[in-house]
Every structure is written in structure tokens, then in C-alpha cells.
Design a protein around this motif. Structure first.
Motif, PDB file in Angstrom:
ATOM      1  N   ILE B 105       1.180  -1.225  -0.087  1.00 13.10           N
ATOM      2  CA  ILE B 105       0.355   0.041   0.094  1.00 13.10           C
ATOM      3  C   ILE B 105       0.473   1.346   0.391  1.00 13.10           C
ATOM      4  O   ILE B 105       0.725   2.333  -0.319  1.00 13.10           O
ATOM      5  CB  ILE B 105      -1.142   0.330   1.206  1.00 13.10           C
ATOM      6  CG1 ILE B 105      -2.003  -1.619   1.771  1.00 13.10           C
ATOM      7  CG2 ILE B 105      -1.976   1.125   1.332  1.00 13.10           C
ATOM      8  CD1 ILE B 105      -3.021  -1.045   2.112  1.00 13.10           C
ATOM      9  N   ALA B 106       2.270   0.990   0.990  1.00 15.05           N
ATOM     10  CA  ALA B 106       2.995   2.496   0.383  1.00 15.05           C
ATOM     11  C   ALA B 106       3.365   2.240  -0.820  1.00 15.05           C
ATOM     12  O   ALA B 106       3.862   4.038  -0.977  1.00 15.05           O
ATOM     13  CB  ALA B 106       3.741   2.067   1.181  1.00 15.05           C
ATOM     14  N   GLU B 107       3.321   1.626  -1.805  1.00 15.37           N
ATOM     15  CA  GLU B 107       3.771   2.205  -2.798  1.00 15.37           C
ATOM     16  C   GLU B 107       3.150   3.169  -3.389  1.00 15.37           C
ATOM     17  O   GLU B 107       3.714   4.602  -4.813  1.00 15.37           O
ATOM     18  CB  GLU B 107       3.722   0.466  -4.083  1.00 15.37           C
ATOM     19  CG  GLU B 107       4.670   0.559  -4.737  1.00 15.37           C
ATOM     20  CD  GLU B 107       4.986  -0.972  -5.405  1.00 15.37           C
ATOM     21  OE1 GLU B 107       4.563  -1.319  -5.438  1.00 15.37           O
ATOM     22  OE2 GLU B 107       5.774  -1.688  -5.122  1.00 15.37           O
ATOM     23  N   MET B 192     -10.339 -10.334   3.172  1.00 12.79           N
ATOM     24  CA  MET B 192      -9.828  -9.611   3.877  1.00 12.79           C
ATOM     25  C   MET B 192      -8.554  -9.358   2.829  1.00 12.79           C
ATOM     26  O   MET B 192      -8.269  -8.207   2.705  1.00 12.79           O
ATOM     27  CB  MET B 192      -8.697 -10.315   5.065  1.00 12.79           C
ATOM     28  CG  MET B 192      -8.077  -9.135   5.926  1.00 12.79           C
ATOM     29  SD  MET B 192      -9.147  -8.106   6.968  1.00 12.79           S
ATOM     30  CE  MET B 192      -9.029  -8.644   8.245  1.00 12.79           C
ATOM     31  N   LYS B 193      -8.355 -10.405   1.514  1.00  9.48           N
ATOM     32  CA  LYS B 193      -7.281  -9.694   0.707  1.00  9.48           C
ATOM     33  C   LYS B 193      -8.235  -8.527   0.067  1.00  9.48           C
ATOM     34  O   LYS B 193      -7.609  -7.745  -0.392  1.00  9.48           O
ATOM     35  CB  LYS B 193      -6.715 -10.466  -0.326  1.00  9.48           C
ATOM     36  CG  LYS B 193      -5.339 -11.395   0.916  1.00  9.48           C
ATOM     37  CD  LYS B 193      -4.824 -12.309  -0.238  1.00  9.48           C
ATOM     38  CE  LYS B 193      -5.606 -13.715  -0.093  1.00  9.48           C
ATOM     39  NZ  LYS B 193      -5.143 -15.317  -0.464  1.00  9.48           N
ATOM     40  N   GLN B 194      -9.580  -8.799  -0.559  1.00  6.21           N
ATOM     41  CA  GLN B 194     -10.068  -7.867  -1.003  1.00  6.21           C
ATOM     42  C   GLN B 194     -10.457  -6.284  -0.747  1.00  6.21           C
ATOM     43  O   GLN B 194      -9.576  -5.283  -1.280  1.00  6.21           O
ATOM     44  CB  GLN B 194     -11.127  -8.977  -1.546  1.00  6.21           C
ATOM     45  CG  GLN B 194     -12.085  -7.790  -2.746  1.00  6.21           C
ATOM     46  CD  GLN B 194     -11.123  -7.985  -3.807  1.00  6.21           C
ATOM     47  OE1 GLN B 194     -10.425  -6.914  -4.168  1.00  6.21           O
ATOM     48  NE2 GLN B 194     -11.787  -8.910  -4.502  1.00  6.21           N
ATOM     49  N   ARG B 195      -9.897  -6.468   0.434  1.00  8.22           N
ATOM     50  CA  ARG B 195     -10.524  -4.883   1.664  1.00  8.22           C
ATOM     51  C   ARG B 195      -8.755  -4.415   1.822  1.00  8.22           C
ATOM     52  O   ARG B 195      -8.983  -2.769   1.282  1.00  8.22           O
ATOM     53  CB  ARG B 195     -10.180  -5.252   3.110  1.00  8.22           C
ATOM     54  CG  ARG B 195     -12.053  -5.722   3.464  1.00  8.22           C
ATOM     55  CD  ARG B 195     -11.836  -6.646   4.632  1.00  8.22           C
ATOM     56  NE  ARG B 195     -13.179  -6.486   5.246  1.00  8.22           N
ATOM     57  CZ  ARG B 195     -14.339  -6.399   5.516  1.00  8.22           C
ATOM     58  NH1 ARG B 195     -14.279  -4.885   5.563  1.00  8.22           N
ATOM     59  NH2 ARG B 195     -15.701  -6.754   5.396  1.00  8.22           N
ATOM     60  N   VAL B 196      -7.629  -5.402   0.927  1.00  3.59           N
ATOM     61  CA  VAL B 196      -6.648  -3.996   1.040  1.00  3.59           C
ATOM     62  C   VAL B 196      -6.366  -3.799  -0.170  1.00  3.59           C
ATOM     63  O   VAL B 196      -6.037  -2.743  -0.361  1.00  3.59           O
ATOM     64  CB  VAL B 196      -5.081  -5.597   0.916  1.00  3.59           C
ATOM     65  CG1 VAL B 196      -3.637  -5.120   0.821  1.00  3.59           C
ATOM     66  CG2 VAL B 196      -5.461  -5.995   2.599  1.00  3.59           C
ATOM     67  N   LEU B 197      -7.389  -4.747  -1.302  1.00  7.46           N
ATOM     68  CA  LEU B 197      -6.777  -4.268  -2.838  1.00  7.46           C
ATOM     69  C   LEU B 197      -8.166  -3.235  -2.755  1.00  7.46           C
ATOM     70  O   LEU B 197      -7.911  -1.822  -3.504  1.00  7.46           O
ATOM     71  CB  LEU B 197      -7.767  -5.318  -3.870  1.00  7.46           C
ATOM     72  CG  LEU B 197      -6.734  -6.451  -4.194  1.00  7.46           C
ATOM     73  CD1 LEU B 197      -7.263  -7.440  -5.238  1.00  7.46           C
ATOM     74  CD2 LEU B 197      -5.054  -5.864  -4.594  1.00  7.46           C
ATOM     75  N   ILE B 198      -8.488  -3.084  -1.697  1.00  8.47           N
ATOM     76  CA  ILE B 198      -9.781  -1.764  -1.985  1.00  8.47           C
ATOM     77  C   ILE B 198      -9.139  -0.354  -1.159  1.00  8.47           C
ATOM     78  O   ILE B 198      -8.575   0.188  -1.986  1.00  8.47           O
ATOM     79  CB  ILE B 198     -11.358  -2.207  -1.834  1.00  8.47           C
ATOM     80  CG1 ILE B 198     -11.503  -3.146  -2.180  1.00  8.47           C
ATOM     81  CG2 ILE B 198     -11.716  -0.695  -1.546  1.00  8.47           C
ATOM     82  CD1 ILE B 198     -13.320  -3.738  -1.395  1.00  8.47           C
ATOM     83  N   ALA B 199      -7.777  -1.016  -0.249  1.00  7.04           N
ATOM     84  CA  ALA B 199      -7.811   0.481   0.677  1.00  7.04           C
ATOM     85  C   ALA B 199      -6.521   0.820  -0.719  1.00  7.04           C
ATOM     86  O   ALA B 199      -6.676   1.764  -0.380  1.00  7.04           O
ATOM     87  CB  ALA B 199      -7.067  -0.238   1.397  1.00  7.04           C
ATOM     88  N   GLN B 200      -5.774   0.119  -1.330  1.00  8.83           N
ATOM     89  CA  GLN B 200      -4.941   0.443  -2.188  1.00  8.83           C
ATOM     90  C   GLN B 200      -5.731   1.253  -3.092  1.00  8.83           C
ATOM     91  O   GLN B 200      -4.921   2.247  -3.916  1.00  8.83           O
ATOM     92  CB  GLN B 200      -4.270  -1.389  -2.454  1.00  8.83           C
ATOM     93  CG  GLN B 200      -2.892  -0.603  -3.723  1.00  8.83           C
ATOM     94  CD  GLN B 200      -2.744  -2.377  -3.728  1.00  8.83           C
ATOM     95  OE1 GLN B 200      -2.960  -3.310  -3.773  1.00  8.83           O
ATOM     96  NE2 GLN B 200      -1.122  -2.662  -3.585  1.00  8.83           N
ATOM     97  N   ALA B 201      -6.360   0.183  -3.988  1.00  5.87           N
ATOM     98  CA  ALA B 201      -7.018   1.920  -5.149  1.00  5.87           C
ATOM     99  C   ALA B 201      -7.952   2.754  -4.683  1.00  5.87           C
ATOM    100  O   ALA B 201      -7.359   3.994  -5.271  1.00  5.87           O
ATOM    101  CB  ALA B 201      -8.763   0.706  -5.316  1.00  5.87           C
ATOM    102  N   LEU B 202      -8.523   2.616  -3.313  1.00  4.92           N
ATOM    103  CA  LEU B 202      -8.917   4.413  -2.698  1.00  4.92           C
ATOM    104  C   LEU B 202      -7.932   4.556  -1.638  1.00  4.92           C
ATOM    105  O   LEU B 202      -8.620   5.953  -1.619  1.00  4.92           O
ATOM    106  CB  LEU B 202     -10.579   3.545  -1.965  1.00  4.92           C
ATOM    107  CG  LEU B 202     -11.364   3.234  -2.558  1.00  4.92           C
ATOM    108  CD1 LEU B 202     -11.978   2.596  -1.696  1.00  4.92           C
ATOM    109  CD2 LEU B 202     -11.848   4.209  -4.105  1.00  4.92           C
ATOM    110  N   ALA B 203      -7.392   4.128  -2.188  1.00  3.77           N
ATOM    111  CA  ALA B 203      -5.740   5.477  -0.703  1.00  3.77           C
ATOM    112  C   ALA B 203      -5.724   6.850  -1.938  1.00  3.77           C
ATOM    113  O   ALA B 203      -5.440   8.275  -0.623  1.00  3.77           O
ATOM    114  CB  ALA B 203      -4.393   4.738  -1.634  1.00  3.77           C
TER     115      ALA B 203
END
Lengths: 455, 369
Positions: B105-107, B192-203
Motif C-alpha cells: 500500500i505504501a507504494e 481480507m485480501k480484497q479489502r487490502v486491494l480496495i484500500a490500495q485502490a482508494l488510497a
């Protein structure tokens, strides 16, 4: 039709469908997978994929098996079709009702107190019907009468073989046909699943997903079996193709008097295809009943939750409801009701345990960092060791005042602090078993069973 | 040449959810990937058309929309993940298994928010730190950053990014983000992985979120929660969503408008209510009738015969003519045009052409829905 009649003749052992017997009977079937750890691959625990499942499949009916991924439905299908050995419990093939009754009587008696006649009787039944003890001819009859259609038609068809070889293989193995006759039988099988003669000399990759699934079905039908395990046969397909395959499966069932075990995670599909349905959760059956009853009047919160989460194209008002809460680790499932961690109507006596308290702590950053170790005496009784006394105090306070689910708080029987240590104790509950609630319905929810009426 | 997407036109309005439905291989994903030029060229060719994107920044500054197919590559890099983000179908494959959740996500922040991050750390930053904030440090520079004069600054930078990552994770209702940040994808469940992906997308708070079958790999109970989450975030962040799915019942639940795609073309568009209560195109009707429901009797599920045609240099024709029960001569020889049939509904089918031509038009009256 000529081919079909000759097939029936070849399959002489077949009895009339009216015989009072089940096709498959499960009695407390268990399948555990070892969890290995370390360099020596020591077994540290077991994942209980299937944990005590019992039901019967009667001739000519379709039993649906539904549940989320990881609930053990595919593993159960593999146990039934003999692709994997069960860890415990028994699976019987073609067990007559009279034998089943006898079996129940004998099994109720302790092994040491059985008379010689009873022991002999038990041995006879097991040798003829229990699939892991079948031998010789009985074993062969079972194998050819129990076929499987797998979910992924790509990996279940050999990419290096022509369709003719794939579909004709069972016939060749059983010496049923060869040469010209084999070709004709393959053609008639392909035609019965809606493919044509020209498809015979193609490889699996030359077909679309729906057509490949048809090839799989043709292969399963080759030996004219009585029973087919359908393991998510349409989950990789588009709706329009799925409709074709589902119609085909139903037509074949009517024409050939097949019995199906239909495994799927899609509630709409299972409802359409099944006469009776078993809903599985974490290796156990949560609810069982006829398709209509189960969908119109669910008697287990998990079934209700599945229905609420399932989008319905015909529904007037919209709204899908998901489930909150943790999915328990299948290697150490809750001792009480397995669904209590996510249940929307959970009560304090549903089996709250130490794991729930620890999971709640770990969801809170500040509290989770303070937790050093969990000394577990039983699943319901443990000591939480914190790094500092302050951390222990704040955790205790959080338990009393914080956003702990109120049901969990009232389930907590005892909580005492001793420096950095906090002992917690929940009241132990016995495992929740599937119970008959009348009308052929079974449920494992205490709100609907006799145990619930007592509280 | 395969015409995977062939003359597709639709618009996504501000803050709305557009559902793009169709069967496998009809070009849904290629359409969406074309938005941010994720289709590899070669072998792919963008043979024509425009993808006009009017970002919130451009609107604020009074600039017009830009064509995403013609802008230079580095501009595209700035838009990807920042103004337009994408959630992929299989969360297991979309996350890098070798990076911790924190680093994945930091990326996004290092790529798109490095200036803001540096600014929040102080008025001036040495070149070494600037390069670190853009993830451009060489191996030697990374070594320098561990030495005293730079170490404290590098740590501050890291803390700031961690804070942003933690915030992004808590946005998607992940309890205890610090713990999740340290874990690797294989340690997390599918939901949980899909949540991480959403977090990444909406960051970076994008203007458009492309969700390519985000819940296909998930169980229904988890799916419902992920959709609730997307809807809630969309409302709060005022993001437009392009929701790609093959699941009609799902699209009905969550989309404002629907575009039905078949063999590289849009065959019908309209608001969800219009399309689902009164589907016009034979394909849309066929798809809807094929979804199993309580009303169906066993063995009587309506299915569409045949398969999706191959799109190898197709002749002008209605692409559905090979499977359509009402196809007549004109359907096989002429491309249908898009005809408005309702308030906002339009359909590409000859049956809705007016009758004042000489050709025989197909008749749909006999259709039993």
C-alpha cells in the motif's frame, strides 16, 4: 435406445428403483487433514474438513450440499466417491432399510456385548455395503455406479487425449466395448449430452467451458452409473451456459433414473436442482430439509444469513446483508456452536470461549500489543498474561466497559486479575448436535431444538 | 485480428455506479483495461476511438477532458492508481506475495503522494530523502539512509507513510491495521485480501474506480460485506464506479445504470430499473431468464443456445444473430445502430427500428419472457 438397453443388461446387479434402500448412507463421517510443522514435519493438529456428517441419499433424488468455501463440501464429495479415505465414520452403498435398522440396533450395543450372531450380521453388512471394506465384485459394482463430475473441466480432462479416448476410457477399462462398437457407444454418449460425432476427434482445449463440462458428463455416464457426485459442475460457466448444463443434468436424471449429490455454493442453483438440501458450516451439517422448506422457512441462522446475502434477481426490494465476525480456524473449531462467532442472533449459551476473547483483544491495537501469552486450561478457561500490569488493567476495563459484544460479556462467568495475569472463564457447553425438529427437518441451532426450549 | 472491443460508447457520470455485464469473453475486461491502457500493445492495438476523462482537478481548474488513449506514457502513470484506480478479480493474484501489506500500500503513496508527504515533514528536504520518498533510492543510497545524519529523517518519512497506510486500512474496516500491515498476502483470508486491494485502490481518493468482478472469488456472505463497503466508501468519497460483473442479480442490487455487452459491443444501456423491469434486447432477456430463481421449474431453465462467436475479423452484422431466435436476413448483413427506446434506455437491435423501410425487421412480440 438399443445401446441404452444393452447397457442396462450389462449392469445386471441393478435392482428396481422401488427397493426400499438408500444409495449412499453416511454415518458420522469424519475426514481430518494433519497440520505439519517444523523440519521433522511433526503433526501439530488436524484440520477437521468433515466432522461427523450423517445423511442418506435415496434412489432417484438429488441431494444438494451447500456452504461457503472451506466448509468441507468438496471433501465430503470426495469421501463419498471413494477418492479419499475417511478418518472416521462409515459410508454405506446401497444399504437396504432393513439392514440399516439392523445396523442401528447392533451399533447401539457395545462391541464387547454383542452376540456372535450380531457380530456375524455386522460383518456381512459391512462387507457388502461399507465402501472402505468392499472387495472384489462388490467394490467393482460400487466403483462403476458412483461417478464424479468435477468443477474444473480443464484439469479433469486429460489434455493429451482425444474426446473419444476420454469418454471411451471407462468402457475400455471395463472391457465393455472395443473397436467399432466402442466408437458407436461414444457417439451415442456424446449425442446424449448434446455433442455430435464430429466432436469425437478433438482435444479438450478445442472446446468451450460448457462443452468441456458436457464431455465430463458423458464420461461419467459411460458406465450407466446409478449415482453421480456433481461437484460444482456449473460454477465456472456463464449463466446462459449454466442453464443449458442444468437442464441437461435434469433431463439425464429423468431418462436414466440417476441419483445426484449436487455440491454448490450457489443457492439459486442448489434450490432449483435439489429435492433435499444439507447446509454445511465448518465441516458439520447446520441444517437439513427439503429444498422448498429450507428456503422458505430456514431454521438455522446460517441458512438465513446465506439467503440474506444472496442477491436475487426477482426480489422486489434490494438489500444484501453480509456476516460480521471472525471465521474460526478449522484446525480448532469452537466446541459449542461453530457458527456463534458470526451469528446475528447468538445467545450467551451458544459456546463462547477463550478464542473469542483473544480474537476480540487482537482487533484492538492497544490491547493486542499488551498481550504476551495465553495459558489455556480448557477452551473455556484460560489465563491471559500481559506484558505490564497497566495493560492487564486496561484490558479488564475494556472487557467491562468497552465495545465487547454484550452477549459475550454476559457469557463471561468469571474474570479475576492477579498482577499481569487475567483469568477468564466461560461456562462450558456441550457440542451442538444436529437434531430432528419434526417433519423431516434437522437443525443444529439451539434456538430451534429441544435444548433451546429448556433455556 | 480479433476485435475484442468494437465500437463501444458509454459514459460514466459523476458519483454513479455503472454496471458492465456480459458473458465471459465479451470484452468487458478489455474495455475496462483500455481505460488505463493496461492492454499490452503489441499484440493489442487501439484501432480507434477515444476515452475521455474529466478529472475533478481538471474541472476545478477549468480545463476540459483529456483523451486517455493519446496522452504520453508518464501522464498516464500519474493517472493510474491516483485518479483512476482498479480492483482486480482475484485478490490472491493481484497482490504481490513477496511484499508485506505495508509495502504494497505504501507504494501507492510513494508513487502519487511523495510531494505532500515531504511537505508535511518540513519545508526543506535533502535530495536523498526526496529520492527515497519517490522510491528512487539506489542500493548505496538506502545504505546512506541508515547512517546518522539521514536516519532520523528517513524514519520520519517511514512513520508518515505508515500512518497513511494505517489510515487507508482502517478506511476499509480492517480491525487492528498495525497487525495486518506486518502480514503477507498468504496469511490473509480472501475477503481480507480484497479489502487490502480496495484500500490500495482508494488510497488516493480516485475519481473513477474500476471494479473488475471484485467479488467473484468470494463467498456470498463476504461478498455482501465487500459490496456494502464499496458503496459506503463511494458515497463518502464521491467516486464514480465502473462495476464489471457477469452476475446480473448482483448488478441489479448495486448499480445505478447498466450497460449490457455482447461480443465486443454494447447491446443495451439504461438505468438499472429500466433494463431489469423491461429488458429490450433479446440477449438481455435471454440472460435474465437464465438466472435460476424460485419461480423456475427444474429442467425448464431458459438458456441461450450456442456460444459467443469468434471475433476474428467479423463481417458487419448483429453479433447476436447466431444465437437469436428472431434473427432475420438484415441481422446477418448490417450492423445495428443504437436506438433510444426509453427515457435513458437505448438498444442496438433491428426490432426497434421504425417500420418505414423496405427490409423485413425481426419481430419480438412472440417472445415469452
Amino acid at each position: 435406445m438399443g445401446v441404452v438397453t444393452s447397457l442396462r443388461a450389462a449392469n445386471k446387479e441393478r435392482e428396481p428403483l422401488t427397493a426400499a434402500r438408500s444409495v449412499i448412507s453416511l454415518r458420522g463421517v469424519e475426514k481430518y487433514f494433519p497440520v505439519k510443522e517444523g523440519t521433522l514435519q511433526r503433526v501439530v493438529g488436524h484440520v477437521r474438513a468433515v466432522d461427523g456428517v450423517s445423511f442418506d441419499v435415496r434412489p432417484g433424488e438429488t441431494v444438494g450440499l451447500v456452504g461457503e468455501s472451506g466448509c468441507g463440501k468438496t471433501t465430503l464429495g470426495r469421501c463419498i466417491s471413494g477418492l479419499t479415505q475417511v478418518t472416521g465414520g462409515r459410508i454405506y452403498f446401497r444399504l437396504s432399510d432393513a439392514d440399516a435398522a439392523r445396523l442401528d440396533v447392533i451399533e447401539a450395543i457395545a462391541a464387547s456385548e454383542r452376540t456372535r450372531d450380531q457380530v456375524r450380521e455386522l460383518k456381512r453388512i459391512e462387507e457388502n455395503h461399507r465402501i472402505d471394506q468392499l472387495e472384489g465384485k462388490a467394490w467393482k459394482t460400487y466403483r462403476r455406479n458412483c461417478q464424479v463430475v468435477f468443477q474444473d473441466s480443464f484439469s479433469s480432462l486429460n489434455p493429451r487425449q482425444l474426446v473419444k479416448d476420454i469418454v471411451g476410457r471407462p468402457l475400455r477399462v471395463w472391457n465393455e466395448a472395443s473397436g467399432e462398437e466402442l466408437t458407436e457407444r461414444v457417439v451415442s454418449l456424446l449425442e446424449s449430452v448434446g455433442l455430435r460425432r464430429q466432436h469425437m476427434y478433438r482435444y479438450p482445449h478445442q472446446f468451450s467451458g460448457g462443452q468441456r463440462q458436457r464431455v465430463s458428463i458423458a464420461r461419467a455416464l459411460a458406465l450407466d452409473p446409478e449415482f453421480i457426485v456433481l461437484d460444482e459442475p456449473t460454477s465456472a460457466l456463464d449463466v446462459s451456459v449454466q442453464a443449458q448444463i442444468l437442464n441437461l443434468l435434469y433431463d439425464l436424471q429423468r431418462e436414466r433414473g440417476l441419483t445426484y449429490l449436487f455440491i454448490s455454493h450457489d443457492l439459486g442453483v442448489v434450490r432449483l436442482m435439489s429435492d433435499r438440501i444439507a447446509v454445511m458450516y465448518l465441516g458439520k451439517v447446520a441444517e437439513q430439509g427439503t429444498a422448498t422448506e429450507l428456503f422458505e422457512d430456514p431454521r438455522h441462522p446460517y441458512t438465513e444469513a446465506l439467503l440474506a446475502a444472496n442477491p436475487d434477481i426477482k426480489a422486489k426490494e434490494s438489500g444484501m446483508k453480509g456476516l460480521h465476525g471472525h471465521v474460526p480456524d478449522p484446525a480448532s473449531p469452537p466446541e459449542g456452536c461453530r457458527f456463534h462467532t458470526r451469528c446475528p442472533v447468538v445467545t450467551p449459551v451458544c459456546g463462547w470461549e477463550v478464542d473469542d476473547a483473544v480474537a476480540w483483544l487482537q482487533d484492538h491495537e492497544a490491547l493486542a500489543e499488551g498481550l504476551a501469552a495465553v495459558e489455556r486450561r480448557t477452551n473455556f478457561d484460560a489465563t491471559l498474561v500481559f506484558h505490564t500490569e497497566e495493560a492487564a488493567a486496561s484490558a479488564v476495563e475494556a472487557f467491562h466497559k468497552g465495545d465487547v459484544p454484550p452477549v459475550m460479556r454476559s457469557a463471561l462467568e468469571e474474570m479475576s486479575t492477579d498482577g499481569r495475569k487475567v483469568s477468564i472463564k466461560f461456562s462450558p457447553v456441550p457440542p451442538v448436535e444436529l437434531e430432528d425438529i419434526g417433519g423431516g427437518r434437522l437443525t443444529a441451532c439451539i434456538l430451534h431444538t429441544s435444548r433451546g426450549l429448556r433455556i | 485480428m480479433i476485435h475484442a472491443v468494437d465500437g463501444v460508447s458509454f459514459e460514466i457520470r459523476d458519483g454513479e455506479t455503472l454496471g458492465l455485464v456480459g458473458e465471459t469473453g465479451c470484452g468487458k475486461s478489455v474495455t475496462a483495461r483500455s481505460f488505463i491502457r493496461l492492454v499490452p500493445t503489441p499484440p493489442g492495438v487501439y484501432a480507434g476511438g477515444q476515452v475521455l476523462f474529466w478529472s475533478s482537478d481538471a474541472r476545478r481548474e477549468g480545463r476540459g477532458p483529456i483523451d486517455l488513449l493519446t496522452i504520453p506514457k508518464d501522464e498516464m502513470l500519474d493517472i493510474r492508481g491516483d485518479r483512476i484506480a482498479m480492483i482486480f478479480q482475484d485478490p490472491g493474484k493481484a497482490l504481490n506475495p513477496a511484499l508485506s501489506i505495508r509495502n504494497q500500500i505504501a507504494e501507492v503513496f510513494y508513487q502519487h503522494r511523495s510531494e505532500e508527504i515531504l511537505h508535511s515533514l518540513g519545508p526543506w528536504a535533502p535530495r536523498l530523502i526526496r529520492r527515497a520518498a519517490r522510491q528512487e533510492s539506489s542500493g548505496f543510497e538506502r545504505f546512506l539512509l541508515t547512517l546518522p545524519p539521514f536516519r532520523s529523517r528517513a524514519e520520519k518519512l517511514r512513520e508518515k507513510v505508515d500512518q497513511l497506510v494505517g489510515h487507508a486500512l482502517s478506511e476499509v474496516q480492517i480491525a487492528n491495521p498495525r497487525k495486518i500491515m506486518e502480514s503477507y498476502p498468504h496469511e490473509l483470508s480472501g475477503g481480507m485480501k480484497q479489502r487490502v486491494l480496495i484500500a490500495q485502490a482508494l488510497a488516493c481518493n480516485p475519481d473513477l474506480l474500476i471494479a473488475d468482478e471484485p467479488t467473484t472469488a468470494l463467498d456470498v456472505t463476504i461478498q455482501a460485506r465487500i459490496l456494502e463497503l464499496i458503496a459506503e466508501l463511494q458515497e463518502r468519497l464521491e467516486t464514480s464506479v465502473l462495476y464489471i460483473s457477469h452476475d446480473l442479480s448482483l448488478v441489479k442490487e448495486i448499480c445505478d445504470r447498466v450497460a449490457v455487452m455482447y461480443a465486443g459491443r454494447i447491446v443495451e444501456t439504461g438505468t438499472t430499473d429500466e433494463v431489469f423491469s423491461n429488458p429490450k434486447h433479446p440477449y438481455t432477456r435471454g440472460l435474465m431468464a437464465a438466472v435460476p430463481s424460485a419461480a423456475h421449474r427444474r429442467g425448464e431453465l431458459a438458456s441461450i443456445v450456442g456460444n459467443v462467436p469468434e471475433l476474428l475479423d467479423p463481417e458487419p452484422s448483429c453479433r447476436f444473430n447466431t444465437r437469436c431466435p428472431y434473427a432475420v436476413e438484415i441481422c446477418r448483413t448490417v450492423d445495428p445502430r443504437t436506438i433510444p427506446v426509453g427515457e435513458s434506455q437505448s438498444v442496438a437491435c433491428f426490432a426497434y427500428e421504425s417500420d418505414d423501410t423496405d427490409v423485413v425487421l425481426p419481430r419480438l412480440e412472440a417472445w415469452v419472457s
